[in-house]
Design a protein around this motif. Sequence first.
Motif, PDB file in Angstrom:
ATOM      1  N   LEU A   1     -58.318  -0.301  31.855  1.00 49.38           N
ATOM      2  CA  LEU A   1     -58.866   0.065  33.159  1.00 49.38           C
ATOM      3  C   LEU A   1     -58.980  -1.158  34.063  1.00 49.38           C
ATOM      4  CD1 LEU A   1     -60.181   2.113  35.083  1.00 49.38           C
ATOM      5  CD2 LEU A   1     -62.365   1.651  33.941  1.00 49.38           C
ATOM      6  N   PHE A   2     -59.407  -2.282  33.522  1.00 47.53           N
ATOM      7  CA  PHE A   2     -59.542  -3.519  34.287  1.00 47.53           C
ATOM      8  C   PHE A   2     -58.212  -3.893  34.939  1.00 47.53           C
ATOM      9  CE2 PHE A   2     -59.397  -8.112  34.762  1.00 47.53           C
ATOM     10  CZ  PHE A   2     -60.654  -8.436  35.270  1.00 47.53           C
ATOM     11  N   HIS A   3     -57.148  -3.891  34.132  1.00 49.00           N
ATOM     12  CA  HIS A   3     -55.834  -4.292  34.648  1.00 49.00           C
ATOM     13  C   HIS A   3     -55.254  -3.233  35.595  1.00 49.00           C
ATOM     14  CE1 HIS A   3     -55.099  -7.972  32.253  1.00 49.00           C
ATOM     15  NE2 HIS A   3     -55.951  -7.417  31.424  1.00 49.00           N
ATOM     16  N   ALA A   4     -55.464  -1.960  35.275  1.00 45.65           N
ATOM     17  CA  ALA A   4     -54.958  -0.894  36.134  1.00 45.65           C
ATOM     18  C   ALA A   4     -55.648  -0.922  37.501  1.00 45.65           C
ATOM     19  CB  ALA A   4     -55.161   0.463  35.469  1.00 45.65           C
ATOM     20  N   THR A   5     -56.936  -1.227  37.510  1.00 51.18           N
ATOM     21  CA  THR A   5     -57.674  -1.283  38.777  1.00 51.18           C
ATOM     22  C   THR A   5     -57.148  -2.407  39.665  1.00 51.18           C
ATOM     23  OG1 THR A   5     -59.656  -0.417  37.674  1.00 51.18           O
ATOM     24  CG2 THR A   5     -59.967  -1.459  39.822  1.00 51.18           C
ATOM     25  N   ILE A   6     -56.739  -3.513  39.054  1.00 50.85           N
ATOM     26  CA  ILE A   6     -56.164  -4.607  39.843  1.00 50.85           C
ATOM     27  C   ILE A   6     -54.900  -4.132  40.558  1.00 50.85           C
ATOM     28  CG2 ILE A   6     -55.019  -6.861  39.705  1.00 50.85           C
ATOM     29  CD1 ILE A   6     -56.992  -7.547  37.442  1.00 50.85           C
ATOM     30  N   LEU A   7     -54.051  -3.399  39.854  1.00 51.83           N
ATOM     31  CA  LEU A   7     -52.834  -2.888  40.480  1.00 51.83           C
ATOM     32  C   LEU A   7     -53.164  -1.914  41.610  1.00 51.83           C
ATOM     33  CD1 LEU A   7     -50.439  -2.316  37.446  1.00 51.83           C
ATOM     34  CD2 LEU A   7     -50.597  -4.289  38.950  1.00 51.83           C
ATOM     35  N   GLN A   8     -54.180  -1.098  41.399  1.00 50.75           N
ATOM     36  CA  GLN A   8     -54.600  -0.182  42.457  1.00 50.75           C
ATOM     37  C   GLN A   8     -55.186  -0.955  43.638  1.00 50.75           C
ATOM     38  OE1 GLN A   8     -54.143   3.067  42.517  1.00 50.75           O
ATOM     39  NE2 GLN A   8     -53.420   3.351  40.417  1.00 50.75           N
ATOM     40  N   ALA A   9     -55.952  -1.997  43.347  1.00 46.38           N
ATOM     41  CA  ALA A   9     -56.620  -2.762  44.400  1.00 46.38           C
ATOM     42  C   ALA A   9     -55.632  -3.583  45.214  1.00 46.38           C
ATOM     43  CB  ALA A   9     -57.675  -3.686  43.782  1.00 46.38           C
ATOM     44  N   ALA A  10     -54.423  -3.793  44.707  1.00 46.20           N
ATOM     45  CA  ALA A  10     -53.418  -4.553  45.451  1.00 46.20           C
ATOM     46  C   ALA A  10     -52.999  -3.830  46.727  1.00 46.20           C
ATOM     47  CB  ALA A  10     -52.204  -4.815  44.572  1.00 46.20           C
ATOM     48  N   GLY A  11     -53.265  -2.509  46.801  1.00 46.20           N
ATOM     49  CA  GLY A  11     -52.987  -1.759  48.017  1.00 46.20           C
ATOM     50  C   GLY A  11     -51.517  -1.567  48.292  1.00 46.20           C
ATOM     51  N   ASN A  12     -50.709  -1.534  47.237  1.00 48.13           N
ATOM     52  CA  ASN A  12     -49.268  -1.353  47.364  1.00 48.13           C
ATOM     53  C   ASN A  12     -48.884  -0.155  46.512  1.00 48.13           C
ATOM     54  OD1 ASN A  12     -46.395  -1.738  46.361  1.00 48.13           O
ATOM     55  ND2 ASN A  12     -46.465  -3.361  47.888  1.00 48.13           N
ATOM     56  N   GLU A  13     -48.455   0.922  47.148  1.00 44.91           N
ATOM     57  CA  GLU A  13     -48.238   2.178  46.419  1.00 44.91           C
ATOM     58  C   GLU A  13     -47.188   2.061  45.323  1.00 44.91           C
ATOM     59  OE1 GLU A  13     -47.861   6.956  47.408  1.00 44.91           O
ATOM     60  OE2 GLU A  13     -47.522   5.480  48.981  1.00 44.91           O
ATOM     61  N   PRO A  14     -46.011   1.473  45.565  1.00 38.31           N
ATOM     62  CA  PRO A  14     -45.047   1.332  44.473  1.00 38.31           C
ATOM     63  C   PRO A  14     -45.598   0.485  43.314  1.00 38.31           C
ATOM     64  CG  PRO A  14     -43.945   1.035  46.565  1.00 38.31           C
ATOM     65  CD  PRO A  14     -45.413   1.042  46.853  1.00 38.31           C
TER      66      PRO A  14
END
Length: 239
Positions: free
Chosen positions: A156-169
């Motif tokens: 979850l920690f790592h997945a949230t970082i990808l979500q927080a990057a604000g880049n849909e792809p």
Amino acid sequence: MQQDDGIKGLRIHQALARQIGIAILSGEHQPGEGFGGEIEQSEAHGISRTAYREAIRILTAKGLLESRPKAGTHVTPRARWNMLDPDILAWMFSSGKPDERFIRDLFELRGLIEPAAAALAAARRSEEQVEQMTGALEIMRRRGLATPEGRDADQLFHATILQAAGNEPLASLASSVGAAVTWTTQFKQDQKRKPRDPIAEHLAVLEGIATGDALRARMAMEDLLRLALIDMGLPASTV
């Protein structure tokens, strides 16, 4: 069909897809090898033809098999396998120790994606996402990465970082990167030597993102990945 702990709770066709998938990934079935007819194979596995067809459909969608009229069903070349599919990642680690090159490749991929994502997250994250990462880190600290709860929190920690990057792809890679995090972490925990506690590196990444320091977040993630690779007994030259 022979059962093991990995297929408990799966439906028959899912369990068979897993069984065949592991056999392909471990080299038991080589690229170009053909499977027998549907009737023959379903009887050999002791399942219905419908269940067998569904299993083959799953493996075809993941790029491991192809079926052609008159040519039958064959294992595809390795280059066509969807290595980022979460199931394939799980099967790779379920088939025994993955080869060193595959583990290196996973960390090299993460090294290309996650530091850049952490830097973007430092500029774009929401307060809710910071809270989610903070909560995940607390579970990791309290439960430890040797537990399923701790590994889920790490994912979850790592997945949230990808979500927080604000880049849909980039966010669409969350499930694949998350699966890589989970299975490499579990593999590291299964090694004979006592694994190092990586909480400090995760905290450094979180602090960089929470304070909006993109360079700090990027460098902390690079450090986290480098040390994780070393923890697995592999040189960190590729990360």
